[in-house]
Design a protein around this motif. Structure first.
Motif, PDB file in Angstrom:
ATOM      1  N   ASP A 139       0.787 -26.028  -1.593  1.00  0.00           N
ATOM      2  CA  ASP A 139       1.239 -27.424  -0.520  1.00  0.00           C
ATOM      3  C   ASP A 139      -0.058 -26.870   1.426  1.00  0.00           C
ATOM      4  N   GLU A 140      -0.634 -25.818   1.533  1.00  0.00           N
ATOM      5  CA  GLU A 140      -1.944 -25.344   1.814  1.00  0.00           C
ATOM      6  C   GLU A 140      -2.659 -24.342   1.270  1.00  0.00           C
ATOM      7  N   VAL A 141      -4.141 -23.613   1.545  1.00  0.00           N
ATOM      8  CA  VAL A 141      -4.223 -23.095   1.342  1.00  0.00           C
ATOM      9  C   VAL A 141      -6.096 -23.154   2.250  1.00  0.00           C
ATOM     10  N   ILE A 142      -6.125 -21.596   1.557  1.00  0.00           N
ATOM     11  CA  ILE A 142      -7.597 -21.472   2.714  1.00  0.00           C
ATOM     12  C   ILE A 142      -8.680 -21.819   1.879  1.00  0.00           C
ATOM     13  N   VAL A 143      -9.189 -22.749   1.451  1.00  0.00           N
ATOM     14  CA  VAL A 143     -10.917 -22.575   0.301  1.00  0.00           C
ATOM     15  C   VAL A 143     -12.084 -21.819   0.386  1.00  0.00           C
ATOM     16  N   HIS A 159      -6.976 -35.804  -0.730  1.00  0.00           N
ATOM     17  CA  HIS A 159      -6.427 -36.792  -1.159  1.00  0.00           C
ATOM     18  C   HIS A 159      -5.925 -36.451  -2.079  1.00  0.00           C
ATOM     19  N   ASN A 160      -4.962 -35.009  -1.900  1.00  0.00           N
ATOM     20  CA  ASN A 160      -4.048 -34.691  -3.599  1.00  0.00           C
ATOM     21  C   ASN A 160      -3.461 -33.923  -2.206  1.00  0.00           C
ATOM     22  N   GLU A 161      -2.991 -34.427  -1.570  1.00  0.00           N
ATOM     23  CA  GLU A 161      -2.153 -33.743  -0.655  1.00  0.00           C
ATOM     24  C   GLU A 161      -1.325 -32.656  -0.287  1.00  0.00           C
ATOM     25  N   LEU A 162      -2.306 -32.184  -0.094  1.00  0.00           N
ATOM     26  CA  LEU A 162      -2.788 -30.575  -0.148  1.00  0.00           C
ATOM     27  C   LEU A 162      -3.667 -30.195   1.209  1.00  0.00           C
ATOM     28  N   ASP A 163      -2.422 -29.427   2.016  1.00  0.00           N
ATOM     29  CA  ASP A 163      -3.624 -28.973   3.495  1.00  0.00           C
ATOM     30  C   ASP A 163      -4.946 -27.998   3.051  1.00  0.00           C
ATOM     31  N   ALA A 164      -5.542 -28.044   3.096  1.00  0.00           N
ATOM     32  CA  ALA A 164      -6.468 -27.253   3.222  1.00  0.00           C
ATOM     33  C   ALA A 164      -7.991 -26.623   3.958  1.00  0.00           C
ATOM     34  N   ILE A 165      -8.181 -25.780   4.501  1.00  0.00           N
ATOM     35  CA  ILE A 165      -9.129 -25.424   5.456  1.00  0.00           C
ATOM     36  C   ILE A 165     -10.149 -24.869   4.626  1.00  0.00           C
ATOM     37  N   GLY A 166     -11.435 -24.116   5.189  1.00  0.00           N
ATOM     38  CA  GLY A 166     -12.324 -23.727   4.224  1.00  0.00           C
ATOM     39  C   GLY A 166     -12.608 -22.161   5.050  1.00  0.00           C
ATOM     40  N   TYR A 167     -13.042 -21.454   4.095  1.00  0.00           N
ATOM     41  CA  TYR A 167     -13.617 -20.525   4.945  1.00  0.00           C
ATOM     42  C   TYR A 167     -15.380 -20.075   4.243  1.00  0.00           C
TER      43      TYR A 167
END
Length: 211
Positions: A139-143, A159-167
């Motif tokens: 459901d969430e991830v660090i890219v 747009h694919n219902e995945l809560d993502a932030i980036g490192y």
């Protein structure tokens, strides 16, 4: 006749330029404040998703994009910002296997094998983000990738219902970096074409639980 031709040529240049600018602006605007370059400032998440690339370039030289992503992933793990690593990359043939190569170097860097999961069907960034949600149940991830790449990835995640932030792994400068940046502008246009056409990953497969 010459005036009409100049007008037509002008439109052929202006319209693509506006399209590229608009796609780039939309992705950068969404990604603002969602990517981090400091391990101390990024919020903790359970899983870090590192996007694959080749370890070596076509000329046999080391690929710095690869080594910087390895380093960034290890930084996050050692800082306690992630508990697990999901490596998503291309495994198009028995002679080319990005996920396994990443795993070997992450283990060398101190991340336990049992903490690393592999997505062998991350042929494109879109595939990686959709599969993280559908196949791996996140459901969430660090890219984890270079900033230009993390921005595009977290926009796709949205747009694919995945809560993502980036490192953001360290980027490259000079001619090599410029070449990749130019390609990135066109990749961002492709994002919107894929969303418009509702493009799906090449493969899905059985669900895998990260634990």
């Amino acid at each position: 006749m010459k005036k009409k031709l100049r007008y037509f040529i002008g439109l052929c240049i202006l319209i693509p330029a506006i399209l590229i600018f608009s796609c780039n602006f939309a992705i950068e605007s969404y990604a603002k404040n969602r990517t981090f370059s400091s391990v101390n400032k990024i919020p903790k998440k359970r899983v870090g998703l590192v996007l694959g690339t080749s370890k070596k370039l076509a000329n046999g030289r080391p690929n710095l994009y690869y080594s910087h992503r390895i380093k960034a992933t290890i930084e996050l793990y050692e800082a306690g910002k992630i508990e697990f690593v999901l490596v998503s990359g291309d495994n198009g043939s028995k002679y080319y296997n990005e996920p396994t190569t990443f795993k070997k170097d992450l283990i060398k860097g101190g991340i336990p094998s049992g903490k690393i999961f592999l997505d062998y069907a991350g042929f494109r960034t879109l595939d990686s983000m959709v599969r993280a949600k559908i196949v791996f149940g996140l459901d969430e991830v660090i890219v984890i990738s270079q900033e230009f790449h993390t921005e595009r990835a977290i926009y796709l995640a949205k747009h694919n219902e995945l809560d993502a932030i980036g490192y953001n792994a360290k980027d490259m400068t000079g001619a090599a970096g410029l070449k990749v940046r130019i390609r990135e502008y066109f990749a961002r246009v492709k994002v919107f074409l894929d969303l418009l056409l509702k493009t799906e990953p090449k493969f899905y497969g059985k669900k895998i639980e990260i634990r």
